[in-house]
Design an enzyme around this catalytic site. Structure first.
Site, PDB file in Angstrom:
ATOM      1  N   ASP A 506    -144.306 -40.444 -32.367  1.00  0.00           N
ATOM      2  CA  ASP A 506    -143.480 -40.243 -33.562  1.00  0.00           C
ATOM      3  C   ASP A 506    -142.083 -40.809 -33.234  1.00  0.00           C
ATOM      4  O   ASP A 506    -141.727 -40.951 -32.053  1.00  0.00           O
ATOM      5  CB  ASP A 506    -143.423 -38.738 -33.866  1.00  0.00           C
ATOM      6  CG  ASP A 506    -142.360 -38.386 -34.872  1.00  0.00           C
ATOM      7  OD1 ASP A 506    -142.299 -39.039 -35.919  1.00  0.00           O
ATOM      8  OD2 ASP A 506    -141.587 -37.434 -34.607  1.00  0.00           O
ATOM      9  N   ASP A 689    -142.640 -34.171 -33.387  1.00  0.00           N
ATOM     10  CA  ASP A 689    -141.879 -32.916 -33.494  1.00  0.00           C
ATOM     11  C   ASP A 689    -142.020 -32.252 -34.850  1.00  0.00           C
ATOM     12  O   ASP A 689    -141.678 -31.096 -35.024  1.00  0.00           O
ATOM     13  CB  ASP A 689    -140.387 -33.203 -33.302  1.00  0.00           C
ATOM     14  CG  ASP A 689    -139.821 -33.927 -34.512  1.00  0.00           C
ATOM     15  OD1 ASP A 689    -140.343 -35.018 -34.831  1.00  0.00           O
ATOM     16  OD2 ASP A 689    -138.905 -33.396 -35.156  1.00  0.00           O
TER      17      ASP A 689
END
Ligand code: GDG
Length: 735
Positions: A506, A689
Site C-alpha cells: 500500500d 494500514d
C-alpha cells in the site's frame, strides 16, 4: 483437562431473599423469568458450567449476611451480594437508573432528569460492582451482565480483566439516535463505551440493535459490519435475542387444581359476560391511562355491551418513591373512579381494580380466566405478560390485544395489534377481540404458541451463550500479533528461499506517511531507493496498490518496473504493459448526487475537500477541526447511505480521515488476488494500514504473509506497531 467454567450473573437486584426466624436463616429465590431461565440453562448446559454465581444488590445487610454464610455455607456459595451505601443506592436506582435512563430509553425525554450527582452515583455503584466481581474472578469465568442499571459495568470490568468473556443484555428498549443524543456528551459517550466493554451486546429486537449501532457510529465513530462493531482494538457483536418465557411452566399451569379453583372465582366477576384482563407494574410506559380511556371509548360507543363485559385490572406497586410514579397512581385511580361512576350500574361494575401483586397461581388463573388480554404499553422493551398469556391458554381460547409498541409485537403478529395512543383503535381492538370467532382465536393462539414454545427462555439463554462463545473465537482470529523476532526470521528465511516473490505494498500510511494534502505525499528518496532495490532483483514482482488516482501514481512511480494498481483496483498497469481500466462505469448521475452530498459537507466543515477520481469520489477531513470533522463524517456516511439505493453498485468506505464512495466489486482484494493468480509466486507478502487493505489481507491470507500497519485489530495475520517499522523491514529483508 480444562477446568469447568463458572457463570457469573450480574443484575442490579439479587434474586435471593434472606428470612430469619429465631436466629435461623433461610434463603429463598425469587421466581422471575430470568432466574428460571438461568436455572434451567445451568441444568441443560451439560456441565459447561460448574457453578453459577449471582451478583447484585441485596435486601439484607452485611451483618445478616455474615451470619447466614456461617449457617448455610453451601447455599450461600453462589450468592454474591454487592453492598451499596444507602445514599448512593438511591441516587443510582431511583435517580439515574429510573429517573434518567428509564424514561429516556422509553421515549419520555420530557421526564428525563439531568442530574450530575445522580450520574456520579451511578458511576460509583457500577464501580463497586466491578470491584466485587474482579476480586472473585477466576480465569475462564463467563460474566453475563444485565440491564440498564449497569451500562458502565462491562467497560469497567474490561479494564480490570482484559481477557474476560463478558456478555451484556439490556431488557429495555434502546432508543433511536435522535433521542439518545439528547443526553449530555459525557454520559452518552461513557454509556456506549461502557456497553462496548462486553464481547456481545444483546437486545430484544432488531430495531434496538440498529439504533444502538447508529448511536455507536455517530457518537463514537465505530462502524458496524453486519452485526460486528469494530472498535480501535476489539470486535464486538451486537445482536437480537428476543427474551421469552418458560413456556411449559405457564402452559401446564392451566391444569393445576389451584389455578382452576381461582379461575372459577374470577368468572364470578361477570358470570354471564366476558372478562378483559391486564396486569402491569404501575409505570407510565405501560400505557395504563390510554388503556382505560380506550375502554371508556369502547363503552361510550357500544352500549349493547353494558353489563356484559368487565375489566379485571391489576396494577402492581412499583418504584412508588419516584414522583412520576406517585402521580401515575393518582391519575389512574381517578380514571377508574370516573369510568365506574359514569357507566356502573347496581349489578355491574365496568372495572374491578386491584393495586397489589398476585402470586403465581393467581396470575395464571387471571390469564386463563379471561376472554381478552388487553396489553397496551406505549413503549416496552419486550413485554413478557403478553407471552405468558399466550402460553397459558392451553384451551386455545382468548384473544390478545397488543400494542405495536411492545417489543413482543414483532413476534406476536397474530394478536390484534393496536396503536396505544389511538383511543379509537383501542376501542375497536376491544370490540374485535370480544367478537372474534372461536376458530380464529384458536388458530391465532396456536401459531403464537408454537413460536414461543420453540424459542423459549432456555433457548434464549442458550442462543446468547453460544454467540458469546463464537465472538470470542472471532476475536481470537482478529487478535493483533506483532511481527516479533521469530516471525521476522521465518519471513526472512522464506524470502531467501523463494524463487518468485510477490510484494503487495500500500502507499499512503505504509510507504509514505500521511500529509496535509494528498499531493504532498510524493515519494522521498528513501522510498524510491527501496523500490529500485526491490525491483532490481529479478525474483521480485512488486505491486504498489493504492486508493490514489492513476495520474498521480503514474507520475510518481510510473518510471519503475513495478505493477501499479490505482483507485483500489479500478485501473492498473502491469510491468511493461499499458494502463487498463475496469469496465464498470461510475454513472454520471450517481456521481453528481454523491458529489452534491459531499459538497454540502465541504461547506459544513471548513478545511475538508473532495478528491475526484475516475471511479470514486473521496471526501477528506484530515485537516478539519478534529471533533467537527469526525461528526460531519458520521453525518455524511449517514446521508450517503440514504441516497445510495440497491440499484447503485456503490460502496461507502470509511477510511483513514476520508470517506470514499466507489464501485462495488472494485477493491484491493479482487485486484491483488487477480495479480497473484497470474504469477502464483512462492513468497507472498501484502502490507497496508487502511481499512481498504483489509480486503487485500482477506484475499491473500491463504497464500502468504499479511501485515497491518497499526495496532487496530485486523484480518491481517501480523501487525507492525506503526509506519516507522515498514521501510527498515524491507531494507533488511532485501539484503
Ligand atoms: C422489563 C422490561 C421486558 C407482573 N405482575 C405480577 C407478576 N408479574 C410478572 C409478569 C412478567 C413480569 O412480571 C413483567 O414483565 P414485563 O416484560 O411485562 O415487564 P417489566 O417488568 O417492565 O420488565 C420488559 C422484561 O424486562 C424482560 O426482559 O420484557 O419490556 O420493561 O413475568 O408475569 N408476577 C406475579 N404476580 C404479579 O402480580 N407472580
Amino acid at each position: 483437562m480444562q477446568k469447568p467454567k463458572r457463570l457469573l450473573i450480574v443484575s442490579n437486584r439479587l434474586p435471593y431473599q434472606l428470612q430469619e426466624e429465631d436466629g435461623n436463616f433461610k434463603f429463598s429465590m425469587s421466581s422471575g423469568g430470568l432466574v428460571s431461565a438461568l436455572k434451567s440453562y445451568m441444568e441443560n448446559s451439560a456441565g459447561s458450567f460448574s457453578e453459577m454465581h449471582w451478583y447484585g444488590n441485596a435486601d439484607f445487610n452485611e451483618k445478616e449476611w455474615t451470619e447466614a454464610k456461617k449457617q448455610l455455607p453451601e447455599e450461600s456459595a453462589g450468592v454474591k451480594p454487592v453492598f451499596i451505601p444507602k445514599n448512593l443506592k438511591e441516587k443510582h436506582y431511583s435517580g439515574f437508573s429510573n429517573s434518567t435512563l428509564w424514561p429516556h430509553f422509553h421515549y419520555f425525554p420530557t421526564f428525563t432528569k439531568y442530574d450530575h450527582d445522580d450520574y456520579k452515583a451511578y458511576h460509583k455503584v457500577n464501580e463497586l460492582f466491578a470491584k466485587a466481581i474482579a476480586e472473585n474472578y477466576e480465569e475462564g469465568d463467563v460474566i453475563w451482565v444485565h440491564d440498564y442499571q449497569l451500562l458502565l459495568l462491562p467497560q469497567m470490568l474490561r479494564r480490570r480483566l482484559p481477557d474476560a468473556t463478558i456478555g451484556f443484555f439490556i431488557h429495555i428498549p434502546f432508543p433511536s439516535f435522535e433521542i439518545f443524543r439528547m443526553l449530555p456528551r459525557e454520559w452518552r459517550e461513557n454509556l456506549l463505551e461502557g456497553m462496548l466493554g462486553s464481547d456481545l451486546v444483546g437486545f430484544h429486537t432488531n430495531d434496538y440493535v440498529l439504533h444502538f449501532q447508529k448511536s455507536v457510529r455517530m457518537i463514537l465513530g465505530y462502524e458496524s459490519k453486519r452485526r460486528i462493531i469494530q472498535t480501535e482494538n476489539r470486535a464486538i457483536r451486537s445482536d437480537l435475542f428476543p427474551i421469552s418465557i418458560d413456556f411449559n411452566l405457564f402452559n401446564k399451569s392451566f391444569d393445576k387444581p389451584q389455578v382452576k379453583k381461582l379461575k372459577r372465582k374470577i368468572a364470578n366477576i361477570n358470570p354471564e359476560g366476558k372478562i378483559i384482563f391486564s396486569v402491569d407494574r404501575l409505570d407510565y410506559t405501560k400505557g395504563l391511562q390510554n388503556r382505560l380511556r380506550g375502554y371508556e371509548r369502547f363503552l361510550q360507543e357500544n352500549p349493547d355491551w353494558y353489563g356484559k363485559v368487565t375489566f379485571n385490572l391489576v396494577v402492581v406497586p412499583s418504584r412508588d418513591v419516584i414522583k412520576k410514579y406517585g402521580e401515575s397512581k393518582r391519575k389512574l385511580e381517578e380514571l377508574v373512579g370516573r369510568i365506574n361512576g359514569t357507566f356502573g350500574q347496581m349489578d355491574w361494575q365496568p372495572i374491578v381494580y386491584q393495586y397489589r401483586s398476585l402470586d403465581f397461581d393467581e396470575l395464571c388463573a387471571a390469564y386463563t380466566g379471561c376472554d381478552v388480554a388487553l396489553i397496551t404499553p406505549v413503549r416496552d422493551g419486550m413485554n413478557l405478560v403478553s407471552k405468558e398469556f399466550v402460553a397459558s391458554r392451553k384451551d386455545l381460547r382468548g384473544v390478545l390485544v397488543l400494542s405495536e409498541m411492545a417489543g413482543s409485537a414483532a413476534e406476536l403478529g397474530e394478536a390484534v395489534l393496536i396503536n396505544p395512543t389511538d383511543l379509537d383503535e383501542i376501542s375497536m381492538g376491544i370490540k374485535r377481540a370480544l367478537t372474534m370467532p372461536i376458530m380464529m382465536q384458536s388458530r391465532n393462539l396456536e401459531i403464537m404458541q408454537e413460536r414461543i414454545r420453540t424459542y423459549d427462555v432456555n433457548m434464549w439463554a442458550h442462543d446468547f451463550m453460544t454467540q458469546l462463545n463464537q465472538v470470542k473465537t472471532l476475536q481470537a482470529n482478529k487478535k493483533i500479533r506483532e511481527v516479533g523476532p521469530i516471525i521476522r526470521k521465518e519471513m526472512t528465511d522464506a524470502y531467501e528461499k523463494a524463487e518468485k516473490r510477490m510484494l503487495f505494498l500500500d502507499y499512503d500510511g505504509t510507504l509514505m506517511p500521511f500529509q496535509r494534502e494528498p499531493y504532498m505525499a510524493r515519494p522521498n528518496e528513501r522510498v524510491l531507493n527501496l523500490l529500485e532495490k526491490l525491483t532490481s532483483d529479478p525474483k521480485n514482482i512488486v505491486t504498489v496498490i493504492s486508493g490514489r488516482d492513476k495520474t498521480t501514481l503514474n507520475e510518481w512511480l510510473g518510471h519503475l518496473p513495478i505493477n501499479l494498481v490505482t483507485e483500489h483496483g479500478a485501473a492498473r498497469r502491469l510491468r511493461g504493459e499499458d494502463w487498463k481500466q475496469t469496465e464498470k462505469i461510475f454513472n454520471k448521475e450517481w456521481r453528481q448526487e454523491i458529489y452534491h452530498q459531499m459538497n454540502l459537507h465541504v461547506h459544513r466543515c471548513a478545511k475538508s475537500f473532495i478528491e475526484e477520481k475516475t471511479f470514486a469520489l473521496a471526501w477528506h477531513y484530515r485537516n478539519a477541526d478534529k471533533d467537527l470533522g469526525f461528526l460531519r463524517s458520521r453525518e455524511l456516511i449517514d446521508s450517503l447511505y440514504r441516497v445510495i439505493n440497491n440499484n447503485m453498485p456503490l460502496q461507502v468506505i470509511d477510511g483513514n480521515k476520508v470517506i470514499e464512495v466507489r464501485m462495488t466489486g472494485v477493491d484491493k482484494g479482487s485486484a491483488a488476488r487477480e495479480i497473484f493468480e497470474m504469477e502464483r509466486g512462492d513468497f507472498i507478502l501484502a502490507i497496508g494500514d487502511d481499512r481498504t487493505d483489509e480486503d487485500m489481507f482477506k484475499a491473500l491470507n491463504d497464500v502468504g504473509y499479511t501485515i497491518k500497519v497499526g495496532t487496530e485489530s485486523s484480518d491481517a495475520k501480523y501487525n507492525f506497531a506503526n509506519i516507522t517499522e515498514v521501510l527498515p523491514f524491507f531494507e533488511k529483508i532485501s539484503g
